[in-house]
Scaffold this active site. Structure first.
Site, PDB file in Angstrom:
ATOM      1  CG  HIS B 300      -1.908  -0.993   1.021  1.00  0.00           C
ATOM      2  ND1 HIS B 300      -2.956  -0.676   0.231  1.00  0.00           N
ATOM      3  CD2 HIS B 300      -2.247  -2.088   1.633  1.00  0.00           C
ATOM      4  CE1 HIS B 300      -3.997  -2.036   0.407  1.00  0.00           C
ATOM      5  NE2 HIS B 300      -3.425  -2.647   1.268  1.00  0.00           N
ATOM      6  CG  ASP B 363      -3.088  -3.664   5.151  1.00  0.00           C
ATOM      7  OD1 ASP B 363      -2.351  -2.911   5.136  1.00  0.00           O
ATOM      8  OD2 ASP B 363      -4.189  -3.575   4.714  1.00  0.00           O
ATOM      9  CD  GLU B 364      -5.886  -5.314   1.501  1.00  0.00           C
ATOM     10  OE1 GLU B 364      -7.006  -6.004   1.198  1.00  0.00           O
ATOM     11  OE2 GLU B 364      -5.491  -4.217   1.228  1.00  0.00           O
ATOM     12  CB  CYS B 365       2.157  -7.961   1.176  1.00  0.00           C
ATOM     13  SG  CYS B 365       2.863  -6.426   1.807  1.00  0.00           S
TER      14      CYS B 365
END
Lengths: 724, 724
Positions: B300, B363-365
């Protein structure tokens, strides 16, 4: 409602254009009256006709639909001086790119940011600098800068051209650009294809150079935020003078560094710091608005004397005044120390406020403290000052010299005009057009405020009808006419709080703004109300959500029940006009302004509409929708009381509305009877009519400081039910 | 609606109290279920009963009316830990005098000013310092200061006593005073005698020490003003952590003086200066709110790389991301220069933000940039990092050490929890209670956010049902339970703009605030909704007029016609839940959020009420008002389409609503048929029922990204019309 009227009017417009072409008659005026076409539309038609026969004919045949939409006054307030409307539209893409060509300055860039902010709110679309459309360009050309300190007669004109592919806005200086941007924002409207502006070429400039709004921040302190909101509103309607009434018996509202007891003892802590004032000055300048401060003297000065009793003519001590009215305390015009103080004070304030004009008030001296002070009486004798008016004139003369010494021009209320008043003093007339004309004739410049008092709860139409250069005004020479600089809407604040002040100023101030900007012949009231309605909605995007605030106040009154029946009552009542309110109930500084009278707008749109319908019915000119609406509303009003009463007694804020709600029901009952009579082509007896009229007379009496505004319409019906 | 329920419920309460005394049975629980009394009322009754028989009896006989009003849960959100309600009321005079006894500090004085501002708006009465009532005193006693930097487990308790003659508010430190003032403001209500607070003694403290609201200012920049409004709202409902999500693929929102290209190239100019941030920190501290900044990494992070591409794992160049979703760019965890950069950056930001906690996201890699970079692959091999999760864990470990070096404790999303994560890292769970419990069991402190995602358009009841220490959670030891610090409502901003964000956060965040503050057994949904409704109205006095904004947006949609028929449609539709919206229509950063889906609240109160009525009808438990209302509403919804259609096609913003409006009409037609069948005690055929159910299934499909929320209620009626 706007939509409907647009179409109807434009059909007439279309017809008249065709007729005038075919008959080759240049008689726009007659046609206008024959077909009751609005002035604005007619002007445009005449302009277009000059373009030639072929154009006009093909126009009629091929694009009549587009024409039908276009040929009404622009939905803009104030109406521009000239506008030629085209046939297409420019789609307003959120990525619309504004390009400055030629002169530019940071103020213009801030105006662009502000423009995009409003546009973004208006359309709900984000404006992200990174995303600019390459196709649609909004080009701004400014010839050069405006004066460093905005001047009274600076050129404010602009030229705005909107085509289907772009926009060109030009002006001699940034002031015109600011105005042109506002015009564009008002032109944006929603279409099936997206937000758009109909193509148009506008050449615009103001009729008067002084178009002001005065806010009295003395009686009720008005927070900076609200001041800024009003400057936003002023920008939207092209007003260019913020007259800041800063001192009153009830409060001294600005920081003085030289005489700090002024604010420390005279303001309850509610005052503007000089830094805050500088912020407002910058904010106003950004919007093309001059700021004229007013320090009312020698009277309305109690709050000064709390900290500096030696300024006063009485012996003190003084307390901040908590009541409303005209009070005795007055500065002592006979002591040199008064002028020494004022010299320093005026010096401090003229250094803070850059405008060339400085308002010294001068209104409403009752002279009692002067009468009661033997020293002052003696001074008057010695100096051949035969009465208090002469004493005040002497004071004004001295203060005017101080103001001039600090390189400013004095402005004062009517009273400052005396036989020997210097000719550069500007007279602000609260007395009326006569005193203004008198001043102009004697070579004084003047500003009209009589007729523009927003605190008097008059209708927008009433204010709109007042012209600083009224036809009724005795003939003035061109030079004398030029002395009439314009006018100022005034918001005195006995009966407004920071919460509801915006709903008192807006939208009616916009009608005054139009009177002062647009040409004298723009005076169609229906057109004004339609455009005012559109503007009202748009002002919400300028951080002026005064309608929402009223709704919120109504919710509070209904103890959060969102009561539709309270809304029904609220929609047809008004605060009493003029100064009636103060006689109906005692008020002072501490009075909560949280009742229905403080919540409803000063003008009931619903009652106006009903009264118009009643007039059409009485005149035999009603269509069937009129009859239907009148019947439906009267039934609603008759039956509303039964639903509303239980709610009203639940809160101390609403118990006072019990009789008012009953009145509405009784009024509607009488109205329904008259309506039925008329509908059945019957007539009521003279006796019954008399009884009903006398009952209506009663029902017209204010209750809870509110007037039932449908009584006049019902009276019209009752009268018609006898005479017809 | 609130009023009615109060009276009805309290009659039961009264009855139960009498019964429980007379029978000398300590069986409050049974009574509660027998009489469907609300939990809160019951607790109070049981408390009172302990005071003895005489009191309870005389109470019943003499002041039963007052009791009837008093014995319901206080109209306060969150509900206090304990409250004993008395019988009289304190009239809230505008001149109410607040007196500090003992310790005081400027923050408390500012809280007093704020208190008076809200009270003044709430009552519409001015608060003028000069006018203080000598009789009614509001005494505040604080034992001593709170920590200079607000700490996680500081004492927030307070004791509030309102009698008929005055108020006493005591607390160990100013935090409790801030909370107590808010409780008092919520207790103020309108009575026939004036604004009043019913006498009560409250002892209150929070259940969880971490009660947060996260706002994602990365995806949509949220102006300072809106941040402040939300801090005001948080104060009102006693939330104490503002989690400020400051960087995203779509924008880097804070000024770095060390790495200025972060904001200069990564923000479109939309970022907070450090001075502005300090203003917010002060604003939050004044309200008892900690501010935890989040810099989401290593993913992100596209916006970081626009100015500093060397931080990235890919080869660049990078542009600010304009789409929504999970993207490839990720920091390079294998280069020392990354950590050198982050060391300096974390140092700068930890110096700016005083809070002891520092959020590093995590988060969210998706790991794609890592996979694509041979150098990184090689590094992983060399260092025995077997997969991307291990690589990220390595990164997190390094960053956590940097954070610790700067004397802060790391907070991260679920993913940061790996086998060797240091035990002082706080885990914020977006995955759910299981991962939170798992963390707590392993000795990690955690915050729950799963279930509190405000962007997923769930109902207040849904959020309310989620408990960080749910019964369903596998048993934890007391020490492990203490690891669960509380929770955070999260507002991700793909689909909210500065205009409508408040209507997404509020009022639902208040239900989450109550879950985190009040005792675990406070879970009556009807009581919650009633109090939420009251709170919603009050929030308008905290500069959170989100309802007015929605009304304004609706006006814009209706091209300023104030269309009641559009309101009817708006009142029964909702945005789809969870992540359905992104599948229904393409959106990106530039998408205008100005359609009906952006205007209506995430939860339709009207549809909820209808569906409840339908359930009662189906269960044979409906009263006649239920039948009436259902019929009236279904007729309204059936006939609305005919009125609304012409309006919808006028604007590009509303044409998409044509099928939705038709759906509502068709749903209502089916509903009316079922209602008539039920009312006439008839049954529909199986075939017809099948057809209707399948039609309803169709009508449930979203149109214009909106769900017709009355379908479930109509389905219930159709099902009942066959089975009954």
């Amino acid at each position: 409602m706007f939509e409907t009227n647009v179409v109807r009017t434009s059909t007439f417009g279309q017809l008249s254009c065709m007729l005038s072409y075919l008959l080759r008659l240049n008689r726009c005026k007659q046609l206008r009256s024959d077909y009751a076409i609005e002035k604005g539309a007619m002007v445009d038609l005449c302009v277009m006709r000059r373009r030639g026969a072929v154009f006009a004919l093909s126009f009629m045949l091929i694009v009549s639909n587009s024409l039908a939409r276009a040929q009404v006054p622009l939905p803009v307030m104030p109406l521009p001086a000239t506008a030629v409307q085209g046939t297409g539209s420019l789609l307003v893409d959120p990525g619309l790119q504004i390009v400055f060509e030629g002169y530019t300055e940071p103020r213009l860039e801030r105006a662009r940011t502000r423009f995009f902010n409003v546009l973004s709110r208006e359309t709900g679309a984000p404006t992200i600098p990174a995303r600019t459309s390459k196709e649609v360009k909004f080009i701004i050309k400014t010839a050069g800068p405006s004066a460093i300190v905005q001047q009274l007669r600076e050129d404010e004109s602009y030229h705005l051209e909107v085509t289907a592919t772009g926009v060109l806005l030009t002006a001699p200086n940034p002031l015109g650009i600011l105005h042109g941007l506002q015009t564009f924002l008002q032109l944006v409207h929603s279409t099936p294809e997206g937000y758009a502006v109909a193509t148009v070429t506008i050449d615009d400039k103001p009729r008067f150079p002084w178009r002001g709004l005065m806010i009295d921040t003395g009686r009720h302190f008005i927070p900076l935020e609200v001041i800024r909101e009003n400057l936003d509103g002023m920008e939207a309607v092209k007003m260019n003078v913020f007259h800041w009434h800063l001192s009153e018996d009830q409060g001294f509202r600005i920081e003085s560094k030289i005489f700090p007891l002024l604010q420390e003892k005279g303001s309850d802590g509610l005052y503007y710091t000089q830094d805050q004032v500088r912020g407002i000055l910058q904010y106003a300048r950004d919007r093309g608005i001059r700021v004229v401060p007013e320090f009312d003297m020698p009277c309305h000065t109690t709050s000064w004397f709390v900290g500096y009793p030696d300024l006063a003519s009485g012996s003190g001590p003084y307390q901040i005044e908590r009541r409303w009215g005209v009070f005795d305390p007055a500065m002592d015009p006979t002591r040199e120390s008064t002028y020494q103080f004022l010299d320093q004070f005026v010096g401090e304030m003229t250094a803070l406020f850059p405008d060339a004009y400085f308002h010294i008030g001068g209104d409403e001296c009752n002279g009692k403290e002067w009468d009661a002070n033997p020293r002052i009486k003696k001074y008057m004798q010695t100096n051949h000052l035969r009465d208090n008016a002469a004493l005040q004139a002497y004071f004004t003369g001295r203060v005017q010299k101080l103001v001039a010494k600090h390189h400013k021009t004095t402005v004062g209320w009517d009273e400052v005009l005396q036989s020997d008043t210097p000719h550069d003093v500007v007279i602000q007339s609260w007395r009326g057009p006569d005193s203004l004309a008198e001043a102009a004739r004697r070579g004084y410049r003047g500003i009209l405020s009589a007729g523009y008092y927003l605190d008097l709860n008059q209708s927008a139409a009433d204010h709109y009808a007042v012209d600083p250069l009224a036809n009724g005004m005795p003939a003035l020479s061109p030079a004398q006419r030029a002395n009439i600089l314009g006018g100022e809407a005034t918001m005195w604040t006995e009966f407004v709080s920071p919460e509801n002040i915006n709903s008192r100023i807006w939208p009616r101030a916009a009608a005054i703004a139009e009177r002062l900007w647009s040409t004298q012949d723009v005076k169609d009231i229906n057109s004004m109300y339609r455009r005012l309605d559109t503007l009202s909605q748009k002002l919400a995007y300028y951080d002026l959500p005064y309608q929402s605030v009223s709704e919120q106040m109504l919710r509070r009154l209904s103890s959060y029940t969102d009561s539709p029946s309270l809304q029904v009552l609220a929609s047809v009542v008004q605060p009493p006009r003029d100064y009636a309110r103060e006689d109906l109930k005692p008020y002072d500084v501490f009075s909560p302004l949280n009742r229905l009278v403080d919540t409803v707008p000063p003008e009931s749109d619903k009652a106006r509409e009903f009264n118009e319908i009643a007039a059409r019915i009485a005149a035999g000119k009603a269509v069937s929708a009129d009859w239907q609406k009148a019947h439906q509303w009267l039934v609603l009003w008759r039956d509303n009381d039964a639903v509303l009463q239980p709610l009203l007694t639940k809160s101390s804020l609403t118990t006072e509305l019990v009789p008012l709600s009953r009145n509405l029901s009784q009024t509607a009952t009488i109205g329904l009877f008259a309506l039925d009579t008329l509908q059945n082509n019957q007539r009521v007896s003279v006796k019954m009519q008399k009884e009903q009229m006398s009952k209506l007379k009663e029902l017209e009496n204010p209750e809870a400081v509110l007037v039932n505004m449908v009584v006049p319409g019902v009276e019209v019906l009752v009268r018609a039910a006898r005479t017809r």
